[in-house]
Design a protein around this motif. Structure first.
Motif, PDB file in Angstrom:
ATOM      1  N   LEU A  20       0.830  -1.206   0.000  1.00 24.37           N
ATOM      2  CA  LEU A  20       0.000   0.000   0.000  1.00 24.37           C
ATOM      3  C   LEU A  20       0.868   1.260   0.000  1.00 24.37           C
ATOM      4  N   ILE A  21       1.991   1.218   0.709  1.00 25.18           N
ATOM      5  CA  ILE A  21       2.921   2.348   0.692  1.00 25.18           C
ATOM      6  C   ILE A  21       3.482   2.535  -0.712  1.00 25.18           C
ATOM      7  N   SER A  22       3.836   1.429  -1.368  1.00 28.47           N
ATOM      8  CA  SER A  22       4.363   1.509  -2.732  1.00 28.47           C
ATOM      9  C   SER A  22       3.312   2.059  -3.698  1.00 28.47           C
ATOM     10  N   PHE A  23       2.050   1.620  -3.538  1.00 29.34           N
ATOM     11  CA  PHE A  23       0.971   2.142  -4.378  1.00 29.34           C
ATOM     12  C   PHE A  23       0.816   3.649  -4.162  1.00 29.34           C
ATOM     13  N   ALA A  24       0.902   4.089  -2.909  1.00 27.03           N
ATOM     14  CA  ALA A  24       0.791   5.518  -2.607  1.00 27.03           C
ATOM     15  C   ALA A  24       1.928   6.296  -3.254  1.00 27.03           C
ATOM     16  N   ARG A  25       3.144   5.723  -3.226  1.00 24.40           N
ATOM     17  CA  ARG A  25       4.278   6.381  -3.872  1.00 24.40           C
ATOM     18  C   ARG A  25       4.059   6.482  -5.381  1.00 24.40           C
ATOM     19  N   LEU A  26       3.478   5.442  -5.972  1.00 24.09           N
ATOM     20  CA  LEU A  26       3.189   5.478  -7.410  1.00 24.09           C
ATOM     21  C   LEU A  26       2.188   6.580  -7.744  1.00 24.09           C
ATOM     22  N   LEU A  27       1.179   6.758  -6.895  1.00 21.65           N
ATOM     23  CA  LEU A  27       0.197   7.818  -7.109  1.00 21.65           C
ATOM     24  C   LEU A  27       0.825   9.202  -6.994  1.00 21.65           C
ATOM     25  N   GLY A  28       1.924   9.290  -6.246  1.00 19.66           N
ATOM     26  CA  GLY A  28       2.605  10.567  -6.102  1.00 19.66           C
ATOM     27  C   GLY A  28       3.247  11.050  -7.387  1.00 19.66           C
ATOM     28  N   VAL A  29       3.552  10.139  -8.312  1.00 19.91           N
ATOM     29  CA  VAL A  29       4.206  10.527  -9.573  1.00 19.91           C
ATOM     30  C   VAL A  29       3.295  11.410 -10.427  1.00 19.91           C
ATOM     31  N   PRO A  30       2.070  10.959 -10.777  1.00 17.04           N
ATOM     32  CA  PRO A  30       1.204  11.851 -11.561  1.00 17.04           C
ATOM     33  C   PRO A  30       0.794  13.099 -10.785  1.00 17.04           C
TER      34      PRO A  30
END
Length: 202
Positions: A20-30
């Motif tokens: 879930l932390i990794s998914f949140a980091r991915l959302l931070g890119v866009p």
């Protein structure tokens, strides 16, 4: 397969804390790209970029601490790192925060890595495990980019943020290329081990 951990079948559990932390980091890119390229909220863009960089180690730490290591997490972590670096690099280059020659230097390293992974895949191997030098280089680069962004848009911070940013970027890019050499050596070991195993098989 001879890559050990890198070739384990299946992705393992999905809804874990580190994933879930990794998914949140991915959302931070866009989100960063939108704030930086599509709005005037540069301060928020710097904040998102800084959080993304500082949280680089959190998902791996949580996976080990909570004993929730999974194949999916092993894929998401470097994916998030690379997307942050590439998205940030292109955005900062587009805005003339980072020069083009630095962009080509970093993209050249990524091209070497992609070629190495393609060769491994053709030979039937998975990617080698993430090396700590590569993780360190990624963390340093993700700290250097916000510094450069701060130096470019804040005249008050420029005197200390610009040299700090360049120091981090140079340190990071050197370690990034050193990590590429290590990955190449690891890949060579995997290929030789695979050939030796095939030769000794009845």
């Amino acid at each position: 397969m001879v890559d050990g951990q890198a070739d384990r079948p299946g992705l393992g559990p999905v809804l874990t804390v580190p994933n879930l932390i990794s998914f949140a980091r991915l959302l931070g890119v866009p989100l960063f790209l939108y704030l930086f390229l599509g709005t005037d909220h540069t301060g928020w863009a710097v904040g998102v970029l800084a959080v993304g960089g500082l949280s680089d180690w959190v998902d791996g730490f949580a996976a080990r601490r909570l004993k929730q290591v999974s194949r999916l997490g092993e894929l998401l972590d470097p994916l998030a790192d690379r997307l942050y670096i590439l998205a940030t690099l292109f955005a900062l280059t587009f805005k003339d925060v980072v020069p083009w020659w630095f962009t080509f230097l970093l993209l050249g390293r990524e091209a070497v890595m992609v070629l190495c992974l393609v060769v491994l895949r053709i030979l039937g191997h998975g990617p080698p495990p993430v090396h700590y030098v590569g993780k360190t280089a990624t963390a340093i680069l993700l700290m250097g980019f916000p510094m450069m962004l701060l130096a470019h848009f804040s005249s008050a911070a420029r005197s200390w943020a610009l040299p700090s940013g360049w120091a981090l970027l140079w340190w990071g890019i050197v370690l990034y290329w050193v990590a590429a050499v290590f990955y190449f050596i690891q890949a060579s070991v995997h290929v030789r081990a695979g050939r030796a195993a095939a030769a000794s098989a009845p």
